[in-house]
Design a protein around this motif. Structure first.
Motif, PDB file in Angstrom:
ATOM      1  N   ARG A  40       0.850  -1.185   0.000  1.00  9.97           N
ATOM      2  CA  ARG A  40       0.000   0.000   0.000  1.00  9.97           C
ATOM      3  C   ARG A  40       0.883   1.232   0.000  1.00  9.97           C
ATOM      4  O   ARG A  40       1.900   1.292   0.693  1.00  9.97           O
ATOM      5  CB  ARG A  40      -0.885  -0.004   1.236  1.00  9.97           C
ATOM      6  CG  ARG A  40      -1.862  -1.169   1.203  1.00  9.97           C
ATOM      7  CD  ARG A  40      -2.624  -1.278   2.447  1.00  9.97           C
ATOM      8  NE  ARG A  40      -3.599  -0.195   2.515  1.00  9.97           N
ATOM      9  CZ  ARG A  40      -4.541  -0.094   3.436  1.00  9.97           C
ATOM     10  NH1 ARG A  40      -4.627  -0.986   4.375  1.00  9.97           N
ATOM     11  NH2 ARG A  40      -5.374   0.899   3.430  1.00  9.97           N
ATOM     12  N   THR A  41       0.493   2.203  -0.770  1.00 10.91           N
ATOM     13  CA  THR A  41       1.275   3.446  -0.819  1.00 10.91           C
ATOM     14  C   THR A  41       0.621   4.478   0.072  1.00 10.91           C
ATOM     15  O   THR A  41      -0.601   4.529   0.219  1.00 10.91           O
ATOM     16  CB  THR A  41       1.368   3.969  -2.257  1.00 10.91           C
ATOM     17  OG1 THR A  41       0.051   4.186  -2.755  1.00 10.91           O
ATOM     18  CG2 THR A  41       2.099   2.996  -3.150  1.00 10.91           C
ATOM     19  N   ARG A  42       1.418   5.298   0.661  1.00 10.42           N
ATOM     20  CA  ARG A  42       0.951   6.347   1.553  1.00 10.42           C
ATOM     21  C   ARG A  42       0.678   7.596   0.772  1.00 10.42           C
ATOM     22  O   ARG A  42       1.481   8.004  -0.065  1.00 10.42           O
ATOM     23  CB  ARG A  42       2.041   6.645   2.563  1.00 10.42           C
ATOM     24  CG  ARG A  42       1.626   6.427   3.928  1.00 10.42           C
ATOM     25  CD  ARG A  42       2.748   6.850   4.836  1.00 10.42           C
ATOM     26  NE  ARG A  42       2.329   6.471   6.152  1.00 10.42           N
ATOM     27  CZ  ARG A  42       3.032   6.583   7.209  1.00 10.42           C
ATOM     28  NH1 ARG A  42       4.241   7.071   7.119  1.00 10.42           N
ATOM     29  NH2 ARG A  42       2.580   6.235   8.361  1.00 10.42           N
ATOM     30  N   LYS A  43      -0.432   8.210   1.040  1.00 11.23           N
ATOM     31  CA  LYS A  43      -0.723   9.499   0.398  1.00 11.23           C
ATOM     32  C   LYS A  43      -0.166  10.605   1.274  1.00 11.23           C
ATOM     33  O   LYS A  43      -0.338  10.610   2.486  1.00 11.23           O
ATOM     34  CB  LYS A  43      -2.209   9.664   0.197  1.00 11.23           C
ATOM     35  CG  LYS A  43      -2.764   8.699  -0.811  1.00 11.23           C
ATOM     36  CD  LYS A  43      -4.202   8.979  -1.063  1.00 11.23           C
ATOM     37  CE  LYS A  43      -4.748   8.006  -2.104  1.00 11.23           C
ATOM     38  NZ  LYS A  43      -6.138   8.232  -2.361  1.00 11.23           N
ATOM     39  N   ALA A  44       0.445  11.588   0.638  1.00  8.71           N
ATOM     40  CA  ALA A  44       1.050  12.685   1.396  1.00  8.71           C
ATOM     41  C   ALA A  44       0.093  13.805   1.642  1.00  8.71           C
ATOM     42  O   ALA A  44      -0.940  13.975   1.160  1.00  8.71           O
ATOM     43  CB  ALA A  44       2.256  13.218   0.643  1.00  8.71           C
TER      44      ALA A  44
END
Length: 68
Positions: free
Chosen positions: A64-68
């Motif tokens: 999962r990628t983190r949203k900034a």
């Protein structure tokens, strides 16, 4: 008359050749055993996979990628 230096040199060369021949034969035996085991493993995997159906590879989970 025999040459003692030649006799010693030939004895040493013969001992070295004998050791090298033994090491080579042992390596050939190990290689042959490994090849036979691998062929047997592949043969069993092929025939059992054909009879029972091959299992699909498990799906890879995506990180999962983190949203900034």
């Amino acid at each position: 008359m025999k040459n003692p230096w030649m006799s010693m040199w030939l004895s040493g060369a013969n001992a070295f050749a004998s050791a090298a021949r033994g090491l080579t034969a042992a390596e050939m035996r190990r290689t042959q055993s490994a090849m036979f085991e691998e062929a047997t493993r592949q043969s069993v995997a092929f025939w059992t996979g054909a009879a029972f159906g091959a299992k699909p590879a498990p799906a890879k989970r995506r990180a999962r990628t983190r949203k900034a």
